[in-house]
Design an enzyme around this catalytic site. Structure first.
Site, PDB file in Angstrom:
ATOM      1  N   TRP A   1       2.313   1.645  -3.417  1.00  0.00           N
ATOM      2  CA  TRP A   1       1.276   2.080  -4.361  1.00  0.00           C
ATOM      3  C   TRP A   1       1.270   3.613  -4.451  1.00  0.00           C
ATOM      4  O   TRP A   1       1.028   4.191  -5.497  1.00  0.00           O
ATOM      5  CB  TRP A   1      -0.098   1.574  -3.886  1.00  0.00           C
ATOM      6  CG  TRP A   1      -1.240   2.027  -4.743  1.00  0.00           C
ATOM      7  CD1 TRP A   1      -1.750   1.376  -5.825  1.00  0.00           C
ATOM      8  CD2 TRP A   1      -2.013   3.229  -4.616  1.00  0.00           C
ATOM      9  NE1 TRP A   1      -2.791   2.092  -6.374  1.00  0.00           N
ATOM     10  CE2 TRP A   1      -2.962   3.233  -5.646  1.00  0.00           C
ATOM     11  CE3 TRP A   1      -1.983   4.296  -3.719  1.00  0.00           C
ATOM     12  CZ2 TRP A   1      -3.894   4.270  -5.818  1.00  0.00           C
ATOM     13  CZ3 TRP A   1      -2.893   5.324  -3.894  1.00  0.00           C
ATOM     14  CH2 TRP A   1      -3.840   5.300  -4.930  1.00  0.00           C
ATOM     15  N   HIS A   2       1.579   4.264  -3.312  1.00  0.00           N
ATOM     16  CA  HIS A   2       1.553   5.724  -3.291  1.00  0.00           C
ATOM     17  C   HIS A   2       2.720   6.337  -4.053  1.00  0.00           C
ATOM     18  O   HIS A   2       2.621   7.489  -4.496  1.00  0.00           O
ATOM     19  CB  HIS A   2       1.540   6.245  -1.851  1.00  0.00           C
ATOM     20  CG  HIS A   2       0.220   6.074  -1.182  1.00  0.00           C
ATOM     21  ND1 HIS A   2      -0.144   4.915  -0.546  1.00  0.00           N
ATOM     22  CD2 HIS A   2      -0.844   6.905  -1.081  1.00  0.00           C
ATOM     23  CE1 HIS A   2      -1.367   5.050  -0.068  1.00  0.00           C
ATOM     24  NE2 HIS A   2      -1.821   6.237  -0.389  1.00  0.00           N
ATOM     25  N   GLY A   3       3.799   5.630  -4.184  1.00  0.00           N
ATOM     26  CA  GLY A   3       4.903   6.212  -4.936  1.00  0.00           C
ATOM     27  C   GLY A   3       6.161   5.394  -4.824  1.00  0.00           C
ATOM     28  O   GLY A   3       6.308   4.569  -3.930  1.00  0.00           O
TER      29      GLY A   3
ATOM     30  N   PHE B   1      -0.009   9.997  -7.556  1.00  0.00           N
ATOM     31  CA  PHE B   1       0.006   8.560  -7.299  1.00  0.00           C
ATOM     32  C   PHE B   1      -0.661   7.811  -8.423  1.00  0.00           C
ATOM     33  O   PHE B   1      -0.772   6.645  -8.426  1.00  0.00           O
ATOM     34  CB  PHE B   1      -0.681   8.249  -5.968  1.00  0.00           C
ATOM     35  CG  PHE B   1      -0.100   9.051  -4.812  1.00  0.00           C
ATOM     36  CD1 PHE B   1       1.264   9.302  -4.751  1.00  0.00           C
ATOM     37  CD2 PHE B   1      -0.903   9.563  -3.828  1.00  0.00           C
ATOM     38  CE1 PHE B   1       1.806  10.050  -3.716  1.00  0.00           C
ATOM     39  CE2 PHE B   1      -0.375  10.292  -2.776  1.00  0.00           C
ATOM     40  CZ  PHE B   1       0.978  10.547  -2.728  1.00  0.00           C
TER      41      PHE B   1
ATOM     42  N   SER C   1       0.832  -1.195   0.000  1.00  0.00           N
ATOM     43  CA  SER C   1       0.000   0.000   0.000  1.00  0.00           C
ATOM     44  C   SER C   1       0.878   1.260   0.000  1.00  0.00           C
ATOM     45  O   SER C   1       0.602   2.238  -0.686  1.00  0.00           O
ATOM     46  CB  SER C   1      -0.915  -0.016   1.221  1.00  0.00           C
ATOM     47  OG  SER C   1      -1.413   1.256   1.474  1.00  0.00           O
TER      48      SER C   1
END
Lengths: 310, 483
Positions: B325-327, B483, B322
């Site tokens: 996933w943001h960066g 993102f 997770s």
């Protein structure tokens, strides 16, 4: 659906009516914002005897020059016409142009942003304040500039309406340290000096955006140069002061500007790196020098002007 | 096209008029209009990246049909693997290629075997993490036989690219959104008015609350400044306010705009900063992504079943993925890992479902225990946000060390930013009160709809509009676009 459309239309119409009223009412601030300093600067341009040294640019000039020292050192009447960079290069040249006299020396220090992405035409919100303070400024705007004002009208109108209820506050952009953005923040030469005794504030380094130098900006500059020379005055381009971090981030683009200015045959004072300073010499923005920075930059400018025979 | 731009303010009424007046009798035409409008909306940033959406759409549409046609488990497995590989591969290439490359070269150099590999400096297409996950949920659900695949390519294209939630969510599920494209839409005035109200409130959260908070957060996180501990602490709190206002504001606008067109989009935020523990926070923050990871990663890994080791492993995997996933940055990995560390004790002690209601439900004020829980959870969340916002893990540690320096007990340097007017603090105070008293509703301002007096309702709307125009920071992009 009919009722929904009716409600939306009524809501929007009332909102628009408030904006129109906001545009129409006079600015009731008891303290005038920095944009009114244009009146003082124009008066000085009109009344100061020639020959003069006229400094032109955005806030790098407004914040970053000690004109009294230049006047004493070079023995020439000095005027700082520096205004908000958001007015745009075209605007600032147009507004100085009618007051040029034979023998005047114009030193122009344009912010680097003017050479990229149409920024030489300025930004909408600032231009609205420029017209609000001096309605006559409207004549300097192009059609595209006028159209770009539309989206800033609501905020501007609400800000002006607010002065009806809180006349002690200035209009213009919103700042808690309003002393910096008032007409009275400038000295008689047109330098903004109120920050000279204030502690340094924070700012961040930023890079220039844009790939190609804007040919229209260069043509505007060339046109101004021709006008100056036809009227028996001289034009020098000085590079603006800039903090080291921003210079490092944008050096390739700044060199591009430097090459283009040379290609077009402008007379420049030194190179860009001469006016690149460490962060501790800046006040609250990458182009805004503090007093220590102003002293160093003014010294360099005097040296450069002397070397150019002034 | 940004929601908070003049372009969008013209775009929506035009699409609305075409949708309800020109195409209202023809469902296919309405869906086609949605696809066209969504592609224009997306192409406004960079039309070249439209090809990626088209590719994802066509591929997953075809895979959906194949999954329905073939019963052979091997063929079905191959089809779903292809979908996952293509979607994750696309995401991986655009988002993580340079990150992994630089880390590999650094690792080889560390072990004395330097290798040369040039970064591609790939531009990240806006919203790619959102629409690939949305499309992927479709093929996985078809594979699991939770839904029948659609045979209507236009409906499917509209589902993948639906412009209100295309670039920053909520990440919808095919089971919820896709059937809505097959159902006849009838204009519902109450729904549309509620949608506009939520849109207005979302704009207020973004433009007034988030963008002005950002000015403090940006200065506090600026590494060039020698900030005091108290300034850094307040800067971190302002970042927490910024990211909530920014992202939940975006979700409110997305949900509100979708309602104008007769669609119901899932809720994405449920007042997360009033959570009494971290488990509750994660049920209330970015709900669409959290539930996506729960359904498509955590549960397939075994969820909270099995040995303690399995639980620890699964929680860490989900939170770290997770974070990634943001960066593509170790800061996001650290943020994810930290949240796993927060969450695990609750899971292992079986206290992760202690708070399924909202704080002080049915009451005006929280109890002391609830207040302590809210304050404690908020502190942990703010601490984790430092990693999320910092430019590197080193920066995050320096920031934390700076907070706990001697200057923590000093006046914060509010003078740092000259551009925030006093009225903002008034708005911030009112915002917290509105959020608290509206916490039992879908969004905080929903209760205004029940006020009988139209004049009273409109006064609230006008106050919001004036605040947006007066305190608004011009066209700042939304954080979650990156993102």
């Amino acid at each position: 659906m009919k009722d929904f459309i009716k409600d939306i239309s009524l809501f929007s119409a009332l909102l628009c009516a408030v904006f129109v009223i906001g545009l129409a009412v006079p600015d009731m601030s008891s303290v005038q914002n920095m944009h009114y300093s244009m009146l003082d600067k124009e008066k000085a341009l009109r009344e100061t005897k020639g020959p003069r040294l006229i400094l032109v640019g955005g806030s790098n000039i407004t914040y970053g020059i000690d004109s009294a020292r230049i006047q004493d050192d070079l023995r020439i009447n000095t005027l700082n016409t520096g205004i908000h960079a958001g007015y745009g290069l075209k605007f600032m040249l147009d507004y100085v142009r009618p007051y040029i006299k034979p023998g005047d020396v114009v030193v122009l220090a344009p912010e680097y942003e003017y050479f990229f992405n149409d920024f030489y035409l300025g930004g909408g919100q600032t231009l609205l304040y420029a017209i609000g303070a001096v309605p006559d400024n409207f004549r300097y705007l192009t059609l595209s500039q006028i159209l770009s004002l539309a989206e800033f009208v609501p905020g501007y109108a609400v800000g002006k309406l607010k002065t009806l209820f809180f006349p002690g506050q200035t209009t213009g952009e919103l700042f808690s340290d309003r002393a910096l953005y008032e007409r009275r923040a400038f000295n008689k030469y047109g330098d903004l000096t109120v920050h000279w005794d204030k502690p340094r504030l924070g700012f961040s380094s930023e890079s220039l955006k844009g790939e190609k130098v804007d040919a229209a900006a260069l043509r505007t500059l060339k046109d101004f140069q021709s006008y100056i020379e036809r009227n028996g005055a001289g034009l020098y381009i000085a590079y603006p002061c800039l903090n080291m971090g921003s210079f490092a981030l944008s050096e390739s683009r700044i060199r591009l500007v430097e090459r283009e200015l040379m290609k077009y045959g402008f007379k420049t004072l030194s190179g860009p790196e001469r006016y690149v300073f460490t962060d501790d010499l800046f006040f609250n923005f990458r182009y805004h020098l503090n007093k220590k920075g102003v002293d160093i930059r003014t010294g360099y400018l005097i040296e450069d002007l002397k070397q150019s025979g002034i | 096209m940004l929601f908070n731009s003049i372009d969008f303010a013209f775009f929506v009424p035009v699409v609305f008029a075409l949708y309800w007046f020109v195409t209202k009798r023809d469902l296919k035409a309405q869906n086609l209009l949605i696809v066209a409008a969504s592609y224009v909306f997306y192409g406004w940033w960079n039309w070249k990246f439209l090809s990626l959406i088209v590719f994802t759409t066509v591929l997953d549409y075809a895979i959906g049909l194949a999954l329905d046609k073939y019963e052979d488990p091997k063929v079905r497995k191959a089809a779903i693997v292809l979908s996952v590989a293509a979607n994750i591969g696309l995401l991986g290439f655009f988002k993580y290629y340079d990150f992994f490359l630089s880390n590999f070269t650094a690792a080889f150099s560390f072990f004395g075997r330097p290798i040369k590999a040039g970064a591609l400096n790939i531009i990240l297409p806006v919203g790619i993490s959102f629409y690939t996950f949305q499309s992927l949920s479709y093929t996985i659900d078809v594979y699991r036989k939770k839904i029948k695949p659609t045979k209507d390519l236009v409906s499917f294209a509209a589902f993948v690219s639906f412009f209100p939630q295309l670039v920053a969510g909520p990440i919808e599920r095919a089971t919820h959104l896709l059937p809505q494209f097959s159902a006849k839409r009838v204009f519902d005035r109450a729904l549309a008015v509620d949608g506009l109200r939520q849109t207005l409130y979302g704009l207020f959260k973004k433009v007034v609350i988030a963008d002005n908070s950002a000015r403090f957060a940006d200065l506090a996180f600026n590494q060039g400044l020698d900030n005091s501990g108290s300034t850094l602490l307040i800067g971190a709190v302002f970042f927490a306010i910024q990211i909530y206002g920014d992202f939940s504001g975006y979700s409110d606008i997305a949900i509100g705009i979708a309602r104008l067109f007769g669609f119901d989009i899932m809720r994405n935020f449920a007042f997360p900063y009033f959570s009494r523990d971290i488990a509750e926070f994660w049920r209330r923050w970015h709900i669409s992504l959290t539930s996506w990871f729960k359904d498509y990663l955590y549960i397939p890994l075994g969820g909270s079943r099995g040995s303690a080791w399995n639980k620890v492993r699964n929680v860490f995997i989900v939170f770290i993925v997770s974070g990634l996933w943001h960066g593509a940055n170790w800061t996001f990995v650290a943020w994810g890992a930290l949240n796993a560390v927060y969450f695990l004790p609750l899971l292992l002690l079986r206290k992760n479902r202690d708070h399924l209601d909202i704080a002080a439900q049915g009451r005006m004020l929280p109890s002391l225990k609830e207040m302590a829980g809210i304050a404690g959870t908020f502190s942990l969340v703010v601490f984790a946000w430092i990693f999320f916002r910092a430019s590197s893990v080193g920066h995050a540690f320096r920031y934390i060390t700076g907070i706990f320096s001697g200057s923590l007990i000093s006046l914060p340097a509010f003078r740092l930013d000259p551009a925030v007017p006093g009225e903002f603090f008034l708005c911030l105070g009112v915002f917290f009160l509105v959020e608290w008293f509206g916490r039992e509703r879908q969004y905080a301002l929903a209760g205004i709809g029940a006020v009988r007096s139209r004049a009273a309702r409109w006064v609230v709307y006008y106050l919001l509009a004036f605040a947006i125009f007066y305190l608004g920071v011009n066209e700042q992009p939304f954080i979650y676009f990156q993102f």
